[in-house]
Design an enzyme around this catalytic site. Structure first.
Site, PDB file in Angstrom:
ATOM      1  N   ASP A 286       0.860  -1.173   0.000  1.00 34.99           N
ATOM      2  CA  ASP A 286       0.000   0.000   0.000  1.00 34.99           C
ATOM      3  C   ASP A 286       0.911   1.243   0.000  1.00 34.99           C
ATOM      4  O   ASP A 286       2.140   1.156   0.128  1.00 34.99           O
ATOM      5  CB  ASP A 286      -0.950  -0.020   1.214  1.00 34.99           C
ATOM      6  CG  ASP A 286      -2.203   0.808   0.936  1.00 34.99           C
ATOM      7  OD1 ASP A 286      -2.180   1.637   0.009  1.00 34.99           O
ATOM      8  OD2 ASP A 286      -3.209   0.636   1.656  1.00 34.99           O
TER       9      ASP A 286
HETATM   10  C1  BGC Z   1      -5.079   3.112   0.237  1.00 37.88           C
HETATM   11  C2  BGC Z   1      -5.301   2.077  -0.837  1.00 37.88           C
HETATM   12  C3  BGC Z   1      -5.127   2.673  -2.199  1.00 37.88           C
HETATM   13  C4  BGC Z   1      -3.765   3.326  -2.280  1.00 37.88           C
HETATM   14  C5  BGC Z   1      -3.458   3.915  -3.634  1.00 37.88           C
HETATM   15  C6  BGC Z   1      -3.829   3.919   0.017  1.00 37.88           C
HETATM   16  O1  BGC Z   1      -3.763   5.009   0.864  1.00 37.88           O
HETATM   17  O2  BGC Z   1      -5.033   2.474   1.484  1.00 37.88           O
HETATM   18  O3  BGC Z   1      -6.571   1.513  -0.695  1.00 37.88           O
HETATM   19  O4  BGC Z   1      -5.304   1.688  -3.177  1.00 37.88           O
HETATM   20  O5  BGC Z   1      -3.699   4.350  -1.313  1.00 37.88           O
HETATM   21  O6  BGC Z   1      -4.146   5.068  -3.875  1.00 37.88           O
END
Ligand code: BGC
Length: 758
Positions: A286
């Site tokens: 993530d």
């Molecule tokens: C979130 C994810 C997301 C990623 C990319 C993160 O902050 O937890 O769900 O896919 O950002 O934008």
């Protein structure tokens, strides 16, 4: 030869051909990638593991500098947060024309509930209990996203959540393991469309692996501490289901699990995911999760990069720690190069499966985008989803549906709101394309008797407003004072026959980093509702929000309540159709609505305890100040008609390992309006070597019944459906007594008993 034999032979041959085809494809891929990797330098291999963000900064800082230069140098494997055919072509051109080995880029994005045609938030989609519809919506999103140049979506989010304080409950399918698993599979099928190399398919990314939905106290990014039993029984199956459905990638989560953050958790990412579950796709972290390992307290930049790659993260989202550290780690012999080779291979395999080595642009063009994006069929599907997602929570004296000729006062900050309709994580969606409830009413009922007053701002809490607006919420306090707004609303309502109050949360009050400790309607709007009550007019409450709310007072006060969620691009029109009975609501909750925050976590598949709830006995498991029951249970949702359930009849009362238990029930629509019901099947294992939940969902059937019509529904269960993790953590059957329930929600059920004999 008998026809069924011929069919059987055809099936076997087809099966063999497909298997051979897959092996052929597999070995071709192996040869291709091995040969490509033999030409790659260590830097180029590490480059494939780098996943920077370009474009907008949505959930964190953009750390990568000079991304375009890095692409040219082969130091980027994929990008996210950018789309449109022109932008994608430009960036892909760089990779293809300027790098030594011409390796195409992955383009990812948070396509969570639609790309440009926005569907209801995932919690709303789940409330449809309509798996084919959920699959079609994911298909539509994939068709749009791929036409806009994307080949990878960061979805589905399959985190089971039992705590509505957590803002991200809006992004998932709710609290149930079995339903969550079905939704996960449907979404993966919809995105990937059987063959990733099809240019209209996108690679799914199952997230957030794992247990992110169990963040302590519902506070986002908080720790998770959980027994293996609880993980296996409740939280892990939806990830596994998505993987079994063929999901090409997995995102490791932000949270720690029992002391080890997911991004550094070898047990999770290698032992469980790969060795036990057999996952062969790619794992991305993530956003900045590797960098955050330093905050978790696992070491410096070099140490955490080492931990992450050794644990099993293939791509580093945003941190660029792989880019900056892995080479040194190999040179100092802290890291065997095989880790990098393995991760690089997985990234290249994903690209191969997506057909990027054949056509890096996947046929992207402005013409295709114009044809696919917000096409009439997708908009129609979005409206169907919005209709089916709404949940009727209360309808005293059948006050709904309303007559469109009545004098109705539409009051509340959501009536003319477009921005919030499309909800959080509506990525590329343009809220200006959403039609507000008010506009839908004007279009559908010209010359109507409807009046409008805003009545309140979404919130008057300036501290909250500042926090929300800092991240793009654009909630402007009204120029009029709260008192004036209420006065005007009461005056408007006074002239009407009845009031439709449209209240709720702003979309930025749910989603990532939007945990709330109180989950009620904001005070400004509660004050409005109290004032409206003084008019003595009937009140229909429409809710727009992304999580279960505490609605005890509202439930006692108003005449009817409809949960509309954040229903997407066509939500305004869909709400109008529901209010006036053009569509009879059929949605059912997939998350329990508590009475108060103090009951959280609250969920239907709880354990009995040794002292089950008894109001009249002191020493039982309960609160002194509130009942144990939720306000609205899991599976709950009314209709404008009523459905009667007959007693259950079983084809046998004892089944063995190979038997099929058939449970039949007759459902009658005994009202005056046609409608759809979702009949739910639950079981309870009465005796085990370990304790079992008081109910577990095992199936459901949707049935459309005309007024007065009856239909027989038969559910089938086998011993396989009754398996669980026994005292030795073995997934198995235990013989003994079971209860089987069928009903309109998890609380209101008919009951039968049977035995499993092994
Ligand atoms: C979130 C994810 C997301 C990623 C990319 C993160 O902050 O937890 O769900 O896919 O950002 O934008």
């Amino acid at each position: 030869m008998k026809p069924h034999r011929i069919l059987l032979i055809i099936f076997i041959l087809l099966g063999e051909l497909t298997a051979t085809g897959q092996t052929d494809r597999g070995s071709k891929m192996e040869t291709y990638i091995n040969s490509l990797m033999s030409k790659m330098t260590l830097e180029e291999k590490i480059g494939q593991l780098n996943l920077p963000s370009v474009g907008f900064d949505i959930t964190g800082p953009i750390l990568s500098k000079d991304v375009e230069q890095k692409i040219s140098k082969g130091l980027v494997g994929g990008l996210f947060n950018t789309y449109t055919p022109d932008a994608i072509r430009k960036l892909q051109d760089k990779a293809i024309k300027e790098t030594r080995l011409k390796i195409p880029l992955l383009f990812g994005y948070d396509v969570i509930h639609g790309h440009k045609t926005i569907f209801p938030i995932p919690l709303g989609m789940a409330s449809t209990w309509d798996l084919p519809l959920i699959e079609q919506a994911a298909r539509a999103a994939a068709a749009e996203a791929s036409a806009d140049g994307l080949n990878w979506v960061f979805s589905p989010m399959v985190d089971i959540a039992r705590d509505p304080r957590w803002g991200r409950v809006s992004e998932g399918a709710g609290e149930d393991t079995w339903l969550g698993s079905q939704v996960a599979k449907a979404m993966v099928r919809g995105y990937q469309n059987q063959d990733l190399s099809n240019p209209s398919s996108v690679m799914a990314c199952v997230k957030h692996f794992a247990l992110y939905g169990a963040a302590e106290a519902g506070r986002d990014y908080n720790i998770v501490d959980m027994s293996e039993r609880k993980m296996q029984e409740y939280y892990l199956p939806p990830y596994k289901a998505a993987i079994d459905a063929g999901a090409g990638s997995v995102m490791s989560s932000f949270n720690e699990i029992n002391g080890v953050p997911a991004a550094a958790n070898k047990w999770l990412l290698t032992d469980l995911l790969r060795k036990k579950w057999g996952f062969t796709g790619m794992v991305a972290t993530d956003y900045t999760a590797i960098m955050e390992l330093m905050n978790h307290g696992l070491g410096d930049e070099s140490k955490v990069a080492e931990l992450a790659i050794k644990a099993g993260d293939d791509m580093d989202m945003v941190s660029e720690f792989y880019l900056n550290q892995l080479k040194k780690l190999v040179e100092t012999k802290s890291l065997d190069v095989s880790y990098i080779n393995q991760a690089c291979k997985r990234v290249l395999e994903a690209k191969y499966k997506l057909g990027l080595f054949d056509d890096p642009y996947r046929g992207v063009s402005n013409e295709r985008a114009a044809k696919e994006i917000m096409s009439a069929d997708k908009l129609a599907l979005s409206k169907e989803a919005a209709l089916k997602s709404m949940v009727l929570l209360k309808n005293d004296h059948h006050i709904l549906p309303l007559q469109s000729t009545s004098k109705i006062a539409f009051i509340g900050p959501m009536v003319k709101d477009q921005r919030d309709l499309i909800g959080n994580w509506s990525g590329a969606g343009d809220w200006r394309k959403a039609i507000s409830l008010w506009d839908a009413l004007q279009r559908q009922y010209p010359g109507n008797n409807f009046a409008y007053a805003k009545g309140a701002s979404i919130t008057d809490d300036t501290i909250l407003l500042n926090k929300l607006n800092r991240f793009g919420a654009e909630i402007l306090p009204d120029a009029q004072s709260p008192a004036r707004l209420i006065e005007e609303a009461v005056r408007t309502a006074g002239k009407a026959d009845l009031i439709v109050a449209f209240l709720g949360e702003s979309c930025t009050m749910t989603g990532e980093a939007s945990s709330r400790s109180e989950i009620s309607i904001p005070e400004s709007q509660k004050a409005l509702l109290k004032a409206l009550k003084t008019t003595g007019k009937p009140i229909i409450l429409l809710l727009m929000n992304g999580r279960p709310l505490t609605l005890g007072w509202e439930d006692e006060t108003v005449d009817a309540i409809i949960e509309t969620w954040f229903g997407g691009t066509r939500s305004g029109e869909a709400i109008a159709d529901v209010i006036f009975g053009k569509y009879n609501p059929s949605g059912k909750l997939t998350m329990t609505f508590p009475r108060t925050v103090g009951q959280i976590p609250i969920y239907y598949n709880a354990k009995n305890t040794g002292r089950p709830f008894n109001e009249n006995e002191k020493f039982t498991s309960k609160y002194l100040d509130i009942s144990n029951t939720p306000l609205y249970p899991f599976g709950y949702g009314l209709s404008y008609t009523t459905f009667d359930y007959s007693p259950i009849s079983l084809n046998k009362t004892t089944i063995n390992a190979s038997d099929k238990l058939e449970a039949t029930i007759t459902i009658t629509n005994n009202g005056k309006i046609d409608g759809e019901e979702t009949a739910q099947l639950y079981v309870r294992d009465m005796v085990g070597t370990v304790t079992r939940p008081v109910k577990e969902l095992k199936g459901f059937k949707k049935v459309y019944l005309k007024a007065g019509e009856s239909k027989r529904l038969t559910f089938t269960l086998t011993a396989e459906d009754l398996k669980f993790y026994d005292i030795r953590m073995k997934y198995t059957n235990e013989p003994g007594a079971f209860k089987l329930f069928i009903g309109t929600n998890s609380n209101d059920v008919k009951e039968a008993e049977f035995n499993l004999a092994l």
